[in-house]
Design an enzyme around this catalytic site. Structure first.
Site, PDB file in Angstrom:
ATOM      1  N   GLU A 321       1.232  -0.874  -0.233  1.00 53.67           N
ATOM      2  CA  GLU A 321      -0.057   0.043   0.196  1.00 53.67           C
ATOM      3  C   GLU A 321       0.681   1.423  -0.509  1.00 53.67           C
ATOM      4  OE1 GLU A 321      -4.455  -1.504   2.237  1.00 53.67           O
ATOM      5  OE2 GLU A 321      -2.645  -0.974   3.739  1.00 53.67           O
ATOM      6  N   CYS A 405     -11.322   2.737   5.240  1.00 49.84           N
ATOM      7  CA  CYS A 405     -10.533   4.304   6.246  1.00 49.84           C
ATOM      8  C   CYS A 405     -10.773   4.848   4.706  1.00 49.84           C
ATOM      9  CB  CYS A 405      -9.567   3.441   6.010  1.00 49.84           C
ATOM     10  SG  CYS A 405      -8.938   3.048   4.297  1.00 49.84           S
TER      11      CYS A 405
END
Lengths: 639, 639
Positions: A321, A405
């Site tokens: 990520e 998120c």
């Protein structure tokens, strides 16, 4: 809470976001949608997906802790963070738009959290409900303080919005527990969470409490990061594990591979990096530690000079990520997480308040109009986690996500956007962003009413009204966007030869109610080319106008945009399309596209495709994937 | 073993690979390296990685079953397949080059396998050692018959190489057990392995035994595949699982989403698909079932017309090790597993024996010189699992792999390559491939000695010697490669106007010892362009000469090849470089490359990169990643 804070840099202070009203401008529909749709529907998702049920500490624990959400997604151990960010976003909307029903929902969550809080102040729903024996055993992997940090940010925002102290006090008790547990004093753990966040939250808490322990703890976490011996090694051994048995191989994943001041290349998980650097800027500002600012300055240049998508997206790789090697900016597989772009706005905004430099604010603006805003749909309830720069039609926005998120992150940014527009010192007013709004700043003792009349970003003409309640001499600092090659300023109709320093023009005079600054930023369509080190963009061009990056979507063109070839000198027209997703300037022009003619069933052949003339239309990148599925392309083939 | 086989198509029969000697030609060093380096070092890896130890049924089971290999890689449940393929490759080398020490190693493995075989014939080391209660419970995920199939192929090859029956008999007993367990008769399971392979092996076994039950079982597995109700659904429910809880979502991953005759698009896991289609061709040939051949024909066109890399690589995606949507052929992230390209050779070769059509054999040649051969290093002991078409320098060959399926697959192909060159009917000799060799075919009763003198693939001139021991009239079928636009033939110095049908030229006459056919295939450098549906190759060109696809490697050019732009009409020179990795024709020419000049620290700017003249050198794709690391590119930017 009376001990004096450490000396701070003479930084700018953001104005209260709730004083900024975007009516009539670009941000109106976005901020209204966040308030009216995004915030309520996110609560609904938290409910539907069982988050609220899991949080219910009145019920017996185990059977109700569902690792699998009804949608089939699994709930993760940091789900408190989603509550925290949602409360934060909701609180920002509450401040200007009181909403008792929304407060009730927040209060209900706060009461659940308070109910769950342990006697020693510890508060993390996952660990209390599921793995009480594991608390503080694995800061490397389990996001324990990350979750608490987001709750804390939510608590501060809710307190500031409503004056209610309940959540704040719960979280201060939780922080007291962290202070008892972590620190450099003998007997305490020298640990720090691998996912940075608590640091930012502690600085915000310090802004409310002025308690030096809150700033000290943030400083401790920042300074301890990456020190030897590595905390995560020791912690792993305490768990009976081999530290080498770590999925991400080394701690650069969490920016903990070396002390933060020694870091010169942005590495690892992108959101973590942005949160760390935001915290470093915060601690630098609060403590006057310029070495932290200097490290951030170097890292900012590394990011923006070698690792940033043209949209402001960052962190190209799915695997971590985050970042890989410099100049690695693949388009189809771009990860470019929405949260990371949002957090770049956090960081850049903080940097600009320490040193007024347009290179910081330019990137805040870049992500606001592109790589962060692309993360939320026009209807305000569908999202991108990954923000690719090229699609073959298989990237669709989702309603909810395994790791939800991003929705609350983009929501809290938009809901607090006013504070990014104007910041102040007692005798200075800095205008960082443009877009129609009315606002109110306080310089020293003087209230200054502000207004922008403008179609920005659709054109570069701005009427900035400056109305101090009593005449006041101060320096007006106007950001001149880095993309602008021709900026003009006049005051009350008279041309002003503004001095431009580091991307900000200064006009200093005694300002009086009724003063108007007219700003003209030339905003031609620009062709952008990538550094030849960026292999993926070789032979390609991106179109940008002002702060807005454009893309071609199949739905507008009737063909996959990868077929298009734009001639180097070809003219590009602009027009405002009021019917396009709330209205936007689109680009159009003539080009050629590769034709199917003569291909038959062949996959390869020795003759190139015939090229046929075609008209194309490009739309702002942030508006893509709001209509019919299909191909999308930012970097057009130029030939 | 005396029951008559079902009627078969009048197919061509491959000659004995051991009769073909590649001395003096392109394939000499490859086949010699496989025999002298690859086969021995693969045994060494099986030893080092604990495979041999796990197989040791003389030792107590559980503690010795190490899921983690010493290299840190985990052993997978289909590790028998690695033994099977290694024995098969080793056996092929043994046939022409007896090697008692190698036989001893094989015999030792066979004895272990025999020792482990259960009383009912069941033989799968993983399940016997680790999960005896799980046998035949999960054909969807556990590769149980896939493993047995590879053992069976190994057993057949070892029997054919040495005449030793031990392994063959062990495996016939295992097959008897499968016959007892699976089939359409009442009381039997109507299952089939999700990873096809046993079908191919059963056909090979049938070739040795002529036992109709072996062919029938292969036919059953092929015909049962994809029938409703879905076997894997029922099987999952028997395990107490919800069939919907399947990681690959639907059975197209295993080509079991519909009956095989109804399939028209190649989908799912690429190796599985190629193994299935090879088996379908086998069953078609053995049973005369033209409906299976017709399905294969359609699928072959789908693959080669819409889903094949220019190198012959196939299966673009890592997620399913296979196919995605048509025309999805990304270069940097190409999966294009070596095994899949190898298996395309298996399939294409089989198809051409049923219908002599150059479109099948062209693709056998394509993978042989490109997408399969790239899977093994020049030193014969380093491998690619994934065969990308573009690298930024981070793709390196590995010594061993988590899933070491590819090394033995490419080894068995190269070690048996002779049988791909020539196939026969009683009065026909088909020459499919070119490259210096001497061989021996048997047409009817007549032994025909064959020789090719040629530098192929480095040039297209071939002297084909045809020497029947006694004069014999037969049709010589000479493949005219699909890439060739100008083919000339002469016999004993006299031009022959050969009739070309479906890519094969026929010269029918009475052949006598001393006859020589001279073949001239014009072999200019060609520029290949991809269908405009292939977005990833838009504006790009690939260089190919004869069957060989070229690439640019950074090590030859001193710059990342992604910087290069080749002008559409620019001349390209060829030269033979004897010092390059055993000798190869390289390409070179003039082009321009994007310059760093004036970029400073900028990542984006409004002016394109200056272009500076440069010389470039391209090498055969199959030779890449044998020298210093660096960028590599097949599809060059053309502008």
């Amino acid at each position: 809470m009376s001990a004096p804070a450490k000396p701070s840099l003479d930084r700018y202070t953001p104005i209260d976001h709730a004083k900024v009203d975007f009516s009539g401008g670009f941000w109106e529909s976005w901020s209204e949608t966040v308030r009216k749709v995004t915030v309520p529907t996110q609560h609904q998702r938290l409910d539907e997906e069982g988050f609220l049920e899991v949080l219910n500490f009145h019920l017996p624990p185990a059977p109700l802790v569902r690792p699998i959400q009804p949608s089939g997604l699994s709930m993760q151990h940091f789900f408190d963070s989603d509550f925290g960010k949602w409360i934060e976003a909701a609180s920002y909307t509450l401040k200007a738009h009181p909403n008792p029903a929304l407060e009730e929902k927040i209060d209900a969550i706060v009461e659940q959290l308070a109910k769950g809080q342990l006697a020693d102040g510890y508060l993390n729903s996952w660990f209390i409900r599921r793995e009480p024996d594991k608390r503080w055993t694995n800061l490397r992997d389990l996001h324990e303080m990350y979750s608490m940090g987001h709750l804390l940010e939510g608590a501060v925002a809710y307190f500031e919005a409503t004056g209610k102290r309940r959540f704040l006090e719960v979280m201060i008790r939780a922080v007291d527990h962290i202070i008892d547990t972590f620190g450099s004093e003998p007997g305490k753990l020298r640990g720090y969470d691998a996912h940075e966040e608590i640091e930012i939250a502690l600085i915000k808490l310090h802004g409310v409490t002025n308690d030096p322990r809150h700033l000290d703890l943030a400083s401790f976490f920042v300074n301890e990061r990456g020190q030897q011996p590595a905390y995560y090694d020791e912690e792993a051994r305490r768990r009976g594990k081999d530290p080498k048995d770590y999925i991400f191989k080394d701690y650069s994943y969490s920016q903990a591979h070396m002390p933060v001041r020694e870091q010169t290349q942005v590495v690892g998980h992108a959101v973590r990096a942005m949160y760390l650097f935001s915290a470093m800027a915060d601690v630098a500002a609060a403590t006057g530690d310029l070495s932290l600012f200097a490290a951030c300055d170097t890292l900012f240049d590394n990011l923006t000079g070698r690792q940033l998508y043209v949209t402001g997206g960052l962190g190209p790789a799915h695997a971590n990520e985050g970042f890989t090697r410099e100049y690695d900016l693949p388009n189809v597989t771009a990860y470019a997480e929405t949260c990371a772009a949002v957090a770049l706005a956090f960081w850049g905004h903080r940097m600009a308040q320490i040193e007024l430099d347009g290179r910081f604010t330019d990137h805040v603006e870049l992500v606001l109009f592109n790589g962060a805003l692309s993360g939320i749909s026009r209807d305000g309830e569908h999202y991108f986690y990954e923000n690719v720069l090229e699609s073959h039609g298989d990237n669709r926005r989702w309603k909810w996500h395994y790791c939800p998120c991003c929705p609350t992150n983009i929501a809290r940014l938009i809901a607090s956007l006013g504070s990014y527009f104007y910041t102040t010192k007692p005798d200075e007013l800095a205008v960082h962003l443009y877009g129609a709004n009315t606002g109110e700043a306080v310089l020293g003792e003087t209230v200054v009413r502000l207004s922008q009349e403008t179609r920005y970003p659709w054109d570069g003409d701005i009427r900035l009204g400056i109305a101090p309640v009593t005449p006041k001499r101060f320096a007006l600092r106007l950001r001149v966007p880095g993309w602008c090659r021709d900026a003009k300023f006049s005051v009350n109709g008279a041309f002003v030869p503004a001095e431009i320093h580091k991307g900000y023009a200064t006009i200093e005079r005694e300002w009086r109610a009724g003063d108007e600054v007219r700003i003209g930023f030339a905003m031609p369509v620009e062709r952008l080319y990538a550094n030849p080190e960026v292999s993926e963009d070789a032979g390609r061009v991106a179109l940008k106008r002002g702060p807005v990056v454009y893309c071609l979507e199949e739905v507008d063109n009737g063909f996959a945009p990868q077929r298009l070839r734009l001639a180097p000198g070809a003219g590009i027209e602009t027009s405002y399309d009021p019917g396009l997703l709330g209205g936007a300037v689109t680009l159009s022009g003539s080009a050629v596209k590769a034709s199917d003619a003569g291909w038959g069933g062949a996959l390869y052949r020795t003759a190139p495709s015939a090229l046929e003339p075609v008209r194309f239309k490009a739309i702002p990148y942030h508006l893509w994937a709001n209509r019919a599925p299909g191909g999308m392309l930012v970097w057009l083939l130029e030939a």
